[in-house]
Design a protein around this motif. Structure first.
Motif, mmCIF file in Angstrom:
data_model
loop_
_atom_site.group_PDB
_atom_site.id
_atom_site.type_symbol
_atom_site.label_atom_id
_atom_site.label_comp_id
_atom_site.label_asym_id
_atom_site.label_seq_id
_atom_site.Cartn_x
_atom_site.Cartn_y
_atom_site.Cartn_z
ATOM 1 N N SER A 1 1.033 -0.965 -0.327
ATOM 2 C CA SER A 1 0.241 0.261 -0.058
ATOM 3 C C SER A 1 1.176 0.999 0.042
ATOM 4 O O SER A 1 2.039 1.267 0.274
ATOM 5 C CB SER A 1 -1.025 0.116 1.373
ATOM 6 O OG SER A 1 -0.271 -0.200 2.258
ATOM 7 N N LEU B 1 -4.317 6.536 2.920
ATOM 8 C CA LEU B 1 -4.184 5.429 2.484
ATOM 9 C C LEU B 1 -4.170 5.777 0.462
ATOM 10 O O LEU B 1 -5.313 7.322 0.331
ATOM 11 C CB LEU B 1 -5.378 4.771 2.544
ATOM 12 C CG LEU B 1 -4.818 3.169 1.470
ATOM 13 C CD1 LEU B 1 -3.448 2.519 2.067
ATOM 14 C CD2 LEU B 1 -6.028 2.996 2.040
ATOM 15 N N TYR C 1 -4.221 0.689 -3.471
ATOM 16 C CA TYR C 1 -2.678 -0.724 -2.272
ATOM 17 C C TYR C 1 -3.553 -1.836 -3.295
ATOM 18 O O TYR C 1 -3.716 -1.584 -4.643
ATOM 19 C CB TYR C 1 -4.138 -0.498 -1.071
ATOM 20 C CG TYR C 1 -5.446 -1.615 -1.051
ATOM 21 C CD1 TYR C 1 -6.790 -0.490 -0.821
ATOM 22 C CD2 TYR C 1 -5.916 -2.294 -1.307
ATOM 23 C CE1 TYR C 1 -7.492 -0.571 -1.445
ATOM 24 C CE2 TYR C 1 -7.362 -2.964 -1.407
ATOM 25 C CZ TYR C 1 -8.669 -2.140 -1.688
ATOM 26 O OH TYR C 1 -9.174 -2.262 -1.473
ATOM 27 N N LYS D 1 -5.126 -2.705 5.340
ATOM 28 C CA LYS D 1 -5.398 -1.226 5.086
ATOM 29 C C LYS D 1 -6.118 -0.647 6.189
ATOM 30 O O LYS D 1 -6.990 -1.041 6.727
ATOM 31 C CB LYS D 1 -6.669 -0.936 3.942
ATOM 32 C CG LYS D 1 -6.889 -1.360 2.156
ATOM 33 C CD LYS D 1 -7.770 -1.283 2.027
ATOM 34 C CE LYS D 1 -8.894 -1.437 1.943
ATOM 35 N NZ LYS D 1 -9.453 -0.908 1.165
#
Lengths: 112, 112
Positions: free
Chosen positions: A33, A45, A48, B99
């Motif tokens: 990620s 984020l 990913y 995540k």
């Protein structure tokens, strides 16, 4: 083992330029990620991947592209850099089962 | 929406004093929560996770579902605890993908 390796460590770009941030891991981790770290906002984020050939968007994907042709590598591409992309970028990898993320040392990017 | 909040940007204490870094989350299911730490010139690394219920470097964190909190505590701070601390939550339904949603981070400064 090197773990997660990111290059370059520092980069300065002009608005509109493109570049690729490199990320490689030698732990045979399936999941990789990309996060960006901004003051007061923590890590967010970007993209990913759960395996070679599989990628998906995270929270802030706009302006970034990724691909995952091998298990080891997960490059992040900026197609047309903008000042809003000035940040510190971290690559991370992990294995299934909610194992800890292993982070790289980060790339500090400045876009002028 | 899933969210992690760390209300303090900076926490400054004297050596030997108790430390509590606050973390609150919003999440509709059963959360998986972590504390990550970044020491100066080192990469981000896992400090502890709630499912392990362990104590690392004297730090503990208890998940309080009623108050939706996961505060990090240490009874006696040491100078080497000075670092940036991030609270993080697994995305809903993504326990196996690595995540995470990160809080804004708290800088802990332990003065001699």
């Amino acid at each position: 083992n090197a773990g997660v390796t990111q290059t370059p460590k520092f980069q300065v770009l002009k608005t509109g330029q493109s570049m690729t941030l490199q990320c490689a891991q030698d732990m045979n981790h399936e999941y990789m990620s990309w996060y960006r770290q901004d003051p007061g906002m923590g890590l967010r984020l970007i993209h990913y991947s759960v395996g070679a050939g599989i990628t998906d968007q995270g929270e802030v994907p706009n302006g970034y592209n990724v691909s995952r042709s091998t298990t080891e590598d997960f490059p992040l591409r900026l197609l047309s850099a903008a000042p809003s992309q000035t940040s510190v970028y971290f690559c991370a990898s992990t294995t299934p089962g909610n194992s800890p993320l292993h982070f790289g040392n980060g790339t500090r990017l400045t876009v002028t | 929406a899933q969210r992690v909040t760390q209300p303090e940007k900076l926490l400054s204490v004297f050596k030997g004093a108790p430390v509590e870094l606050k973390c609150n989350y919003s999440y509709s299911g059963s959360p998986e929560l972590f504390w990550y730490v970044q020491y100066s010139r080192q990469r981000l690394q896992l400090l502890l996770r709630h499912i392990s219920r362990e104590s690392i470097k004297g730090f503990t964190a208890d998940l309080n579902k009623g108050e939706t909190s996961f505060h990090l505590k240490k009874p006696f701070a040491q100078e080497e605890d000075s670092a940036m601390y991030y609270c993080a939550l697994s995305y809903y339904g993504s326990s196996n993908t690595g995540k995470l949603i990160f809080g804004q981070g708290t800088t802990l400064q332990v003065k001699p």
